[in-house]
Design a protein around this motif. Structure first.
Motif, PDB file in Angstrom:
ATOM      1  N   LEU A 142     -14.235  -6.204  -0.280  1.00 39.46           N
ATOM      2  CA  LEU A 142     -13.065  -5.870  -0.800  1.00 39.46           C
ATOM      3  C   LEU A 142     -11.736  -6.644  -0.232  1.00 39.46           C
ATOM      4  N   ARG A 143     -11.093  -7.581  -0.928  1.00 43.74           N
ATOM      5  CA  ARG A 143      -9.925  -8.160  -0.066  1.00 43.74           C
ATOM      6  C   ARG A 143      -8.909  -7.094   0.416  1.00 43.74           C
ATOM      7  N   ALA A 144      -8.707  -7.405   1.688  1.00 47.18           N
ATOM      8  CA  ALA A 144      -7.658  -6.431   2.322  1.00 47.18           C
ATOM      9  C   ALA A 144      -6.248  -6.965   2.496  1.00 47.18           C
ATOM     10  N   ALA A 145      -5.281  -6.290   2.748  1.00 44.94           N
ATOM     11  CA  ALA A 145      -3.931  -6.707   3.030  1.00 44.94           C
ATOM     12  C   ALA A 145      -3.282  -5.767   3.620  1.00 44.94           C
ATOM     13  N   PRO A 146      -2.091  -5.891   4.229  1.00 41.16           N
ATOM     14  CA  PRO A 146      -0.935  -4.943   4.601  1.00 41.16           C
ATOM     15  C   PRO A 146      -0.699  -4.018   3.683  1.00 41.16           C
ATOM     16  N   ASN A 147      -0.517  -4.339   2.195  1.00 41.50           N
ATOM     17  CA  ASN A 147       0.100  -3.415   1.283  1.00 41.50           C
ATOM     18  C   ASN A 147      -1.015  -3.799   0.137  1.00 41.50           C
ATOM     19  N   HIS A 148      -0.961  -2.770  -0.923  1.00 38.56           N
ATOM     20  CA  HIS A 148      -1.712  -2.971  -2.001  1.00 38.56           C
ATOM     21  C   HIS A 148      -3.264  -2.596  -1.986  1.00 38.56           C
ATOM     22  N   ASN A 149      -3.515  -1.606  -0.954  1.00 34.58           N
ATOM     23  CA  ASN A 149      -5.191  -1.718  -0.815  1.00 34.58           C
ATOM     24  C   ASN A 149      -5.649  -0.692  -1.692  1.00 34.58           C
ATOM     25  N   GLY A 170      -6.695  -2.074  -4.875  1.00 36.04           N
ATOM     26  CA  GLY A 170      -5.371  -2.744  -5.126  1.00 36.04           C
ATOM     27  C   GLY A 170      -5.458  -4.287  -5.114  1.00 36.04           C
ATOM     28  N   ASP A 171      -4.532  -4.904  -5.656  1.00 33.79           N
ATOM     29  CA  ASP A 171      -4.700  -6.267  -5.781  1.00 33.79           C
ATOM     30  C   ASP A 171      -4.397  -7.122  -4.365  1.00 33.79           C
ATOM     31  N   ALA A 172      -4.069  -6.173  -3.328  1.00 32.55           N
ATOM     32  CA  ALA A 172      -4.015  -6.895  -2.046  1.00 32.55           C
ATOM     33  C   ALA A 172      -2.962  -7.797  -1.871  1.00 32.55           C
ATOM     34  N   GLY A 173      -1.956  -7.773  -2.758  1.00 34.20           N
ATOM     35  CA  GLY A 173      -0.854  -8.827  -2.572  1.00 34.20           C
ATOM     36  C   GLY A 173      -1.017 -10.236  -3.377  1.00 34.20           C
ATOM     37  N   ASN A 174      -2.199 -10.085  -4.288  1.00 37.00           N
ATOM     38  CA  ASN A 174      -2.678 -11.345  -5.083  1.00 37.00           C
ATOM     39  C   ASN A 174      -2.636 -10.982  -6.382  1.00 37.00           C
ATOM     40  N   LEU A 211     -12.973  -8.021  -7.519  1.00 35.48           N
ATOM     41  CA  LEU A 211     -13.043  -6.706  -7.579  1.00 35.48           C
ATOM     42  C   LEU A 211     -11.709  -5.953  -7.130  1.00 35.48           C
ATOM     43  N   ASN A 212     -10.665  -6.934  -6.827  1.00 40.57           N
ATOM     44  CA  ASN A 212      -9.175  -6.446  -6.488  1.00 40.57           C
ATOM     45  C   ASN A 212      -8.562  -6.246  -7.786  1.00 40.57           C
ATOM     46  N   GLY A 213      -7.676  -5.300  -7.886  1.00 40.13           N
ATOM     47  CA  GLY A 213      -6.668  -4.858  -8.967  1.00 40.13           C
ATOM     48  C   GLY A 213      -7.488  -4.182 -10.075  1.00 40.13           C
ATOM     49  N   LYS A 214      -8.695  -3.437  -9.544  1.00 42.37           N
ATOM     50  CA  LYS A 214      -9.575  -2.914 -10.698  1.00 42.37           C
ATOM     51  C   LYS A 214      -9.748  -1.368 -10.096  1.00 42.37           C
ATOM     52  N   ILE A 215     -10.538  -0.622 -11.134  1.00 41.02           N
ATOM     53  CA  ILE A 215     -11.060   0.575 -10.857  1.00 41.02           C
ATOM     54  C   ILE A 215     -12.437   0.277 -11.104  1.00 41.02           C
ATOM     55  N   LEU A 216     -13.460   0.472  -9.829  1.00 42.21           N
ATOM     56  CA  LEU A 216     -14.679   0.194  -9.869  1.00 42.21           C
ATOM     57  C   LEU A 216     -15.500   1.495 -10.250  1.00 42.21           C
ATOM     58  N   ARG A 217     -16.672   1.307 -10.799  1.00 41.90           N
ATOM     59  CA  ARG A 217     -17.747   2.563 -11.016  1.00 41.90           C
ATOM     60  C   ARG A 217     -19.045   2.199 -10.553  1.00 41.90           C
ATOM     61  N   MET A 218     -19.425   2.666  -9.633  1.00 44.00           N
ATOM     62  CA  MET A 218     -20.935   2.249  -9.018  1.00 44.00           C
ATOM     63  C   MET A 218     -21.813   3.593  -8.763  1.00 44.00           C
ATOM     64  N   THR A 219     -22.956   3.412  -8.319  1.00 40.24           N
ATOM     65  CA  THR A 219     -23.849   4.374  -8.026  1.00 40.24           C
ATOM     66  C   THR A 219     -23.472   4.901  -6.676  1.00 40.24           C
ATOM     67  N   PRO A 220     -24.092   6.092  -6.027  1.00 40.76           N
ATOM     68  CA  PRO A 220     -23.682   6.454  -4.779  1.00 40.76           C
ATOM     69  C   PRO A 220     -24.246   5.297  -3.617  1.00 40.76           C
ATOM     70  N   GLU A 221     -25.040   4.496  -4.008  1.00 39.36           N
ATOM     71  CA  GLU A 221     -25.508   3.534  -3.042  1.00 39.36           C
ATOM     72  C   GLU A 221     -24.773   2.047  -3.239  1.00 39.36           C
ATOM     73  N   GLY A 222     -23.883   2.071  -4.227  1.00 36.56           N
ATOM     74  CA  GLY A 222     -23.030   0.891  -4.516  1.00 36.56           C
ATOM     75  C   GLY A 222     -23.661   0.089  -5.312  1.00 36.56           C
ATOM     76  N   ALA A 223     -24.569   0.298  -6.324  1.00 37.46           N
ATOM     77  CA  ALA A 223     -25.065  -0.656  -7.054  1.00 37.46           C
ATOM     78  C   ALA A 223     -24.320  -0.415  -8.339  1.00 37.46           C
TER      79      ALA A 223
END
Length: 385
Positions: free
Chosen positions: A172-179, A196-200, A210-222
């Motif tokens: 997931l893209r990271a940045a100083p803000n909007h994580n 967060g949108d990570a400044g983009n 996957l940035n600027g979203k709410i994600l839904r996943m299994t406990p394993e990340g699938a």
């Protein structure tokens, strides 16, 4: 710089009370906005931003909440907070990456793990979540900023001993803000993550990001069955910086979101919905139903909302720059009445609120995060009944 614990907040509280005699909550509309700017605006030097405004919110009644009772003191920029099935709690410190174990009912916490965070401005160790099957799998989840990305990891907790850390979702893209950073298990047993949108800002409207979203996943990340797009983790899009997730009694998901410079939002999240960023901030033109308007808006001075919790059809919103706890009444998936405010200026910046096993609420301050005015004992967790 550490200042005396009483004076600034007492002054702020007096000003806020005077303002509450004539104030009311605010709502507004927003139009097209530009590229994402810096993170949360700096607070004023003389009290909670917006606290002395003639447009201050109406004072809340006790609302079933008594005076804040201290649970833990001396924390450094706490962010994530989650309860274990036995009543103990885990709290994470954003800047240090430490995960601390708090005794049931409060008391002196002990270190159990330090994650290798990269802290810049708003990045570091963010959300924590407990597996809904913790009594059998012992799993704890964390969202943090590494040297290369934002990621979700998990580890097993045996008593007060943390096991090996394993990746759940990376890249997931990271940045100083909007994580973003809030994670929580929903009533369906799946893991939700606010990214967060990570400044983009453009990433929020890009379905392949996957940035600027709410994600839904299994406990394993699938990708689980039932996501809006069968091959994607994306549950909703068009978000700038969501930092609060909570479900009401009907299983509906609510989220708090930082605006840019004008309006913060409370959104009712539906699968596949687009919440408008960066085209719309606050309430605006839905482009024929393409975008979904928020249920509540505040100015950024009144809120800058982070964690949220729902108890007895009341949505509680911890406000950073606004330095208050907002109460929003819900009924059948809609907001009723005007939002009300508690604790204006009393505790400073508020980050996370969660429901406790005994039915109370635990609330963290965030005065040592570089944007507050720390008092003696900050940062702290307090209990509200």
């Amino acid at each position: 710089m550490r200042v005396p614990s009483g004076a600034p907040r007492l002054l702020a509280a007096v000003v806020a009370v005077l303002a509450l005699l004539v104030g009311c909550g605010s709502a507004g509309t927003g139009g097209p906005v530009g590229a994402g700017g810096p993170g949360e605006p700096e607070p004023s030097a003389t009290g909670p931003a917006g606290g002395a405004s003639a447009a201050a919110p109406p004072a809340a009644s006790a609302g079933g909440l008594g005076e804040p009772s201290p649970v833990v003191t001396g924390l450094a920029a706490p962010w994530g907070l989650a309860f274990l099935p036995d009543g103990r709690a885990l709290v994470g410190e954003r800047d240090s990456g430490r995960v601390l174990l708090v005794p049931a009912g409060g008391g002196t916490p002990v270190d159990i793990l330090t994650l290798p965070v990269t802290h810049r401005s708003e990045s570091g160790l963010l959300g924590l979540a407990i597996s809904p099957h913790h009594e059998t799998d012992s799993l704890v989840y964390a969202y943090y900023t590494s040297a290369s990305d934002n990621r979700i990891v998990r580890f097993r907790l045996d008593g007060a001993r943390a096991g090996a850390v394993e990746d759940v979702l990376t890249g997931l893209r990271a940045a100083p803000n909007h994580n973003g950073g809030r994670i929580a298990f929903g009533p369906d047993g799946l893991l939700y993550a606010a990214v967060g949108d990570a400044g983009n800002p453009g990433a929020a409207q890009d379905p392949s990001s996957l940035n600027g979203k709410i994600l839904r996943m299994t406990p394993e990340g699938a990708v689980p069955a039932g996501n809006p797009t069968p091959s994607s983790l994306v549950y909703s899009l068009g978000h700038r910086n969501v930092q609060g997730l909570a479900w009401d009694a009907g299983g509906r998901l609510w989220a708090s979101e930082f605006g840019q410079n004008t309006f913060d939002e409370i959104n009712l999240i539906t699968p596949g919905a687009n919440y408008g960023w960066p085209v719309v901030e606050g309430t605006g033109d839905t482009d024929g139903g393409r975008y979904t308007n928020p249920q509540v808006t505040w100015t950024t001075a009144e809120a800058s909302p982070s964690g949220i919790a729902i108890r007895d059809d009341i949505l509680y919103v911890a406000a950073l720059r606004g330095e208050r706890l907002w109460l929003v009444e819900l009924a059948d998936g809609r907001v009723t009445g005007e939002p009300k405010a508690l604790l204006a200026g009393e505790l400073g910046r508020l980050r996370t609120i969660v429901t406790a096993p005994d039915g109370g609420l635990w609330l963290t301050t965030s005065n040592t995060d570089g944007r507050g005015r720390p008092a003696t004992g900050d940062d702290r967790i307090v209990s509200l009944r």
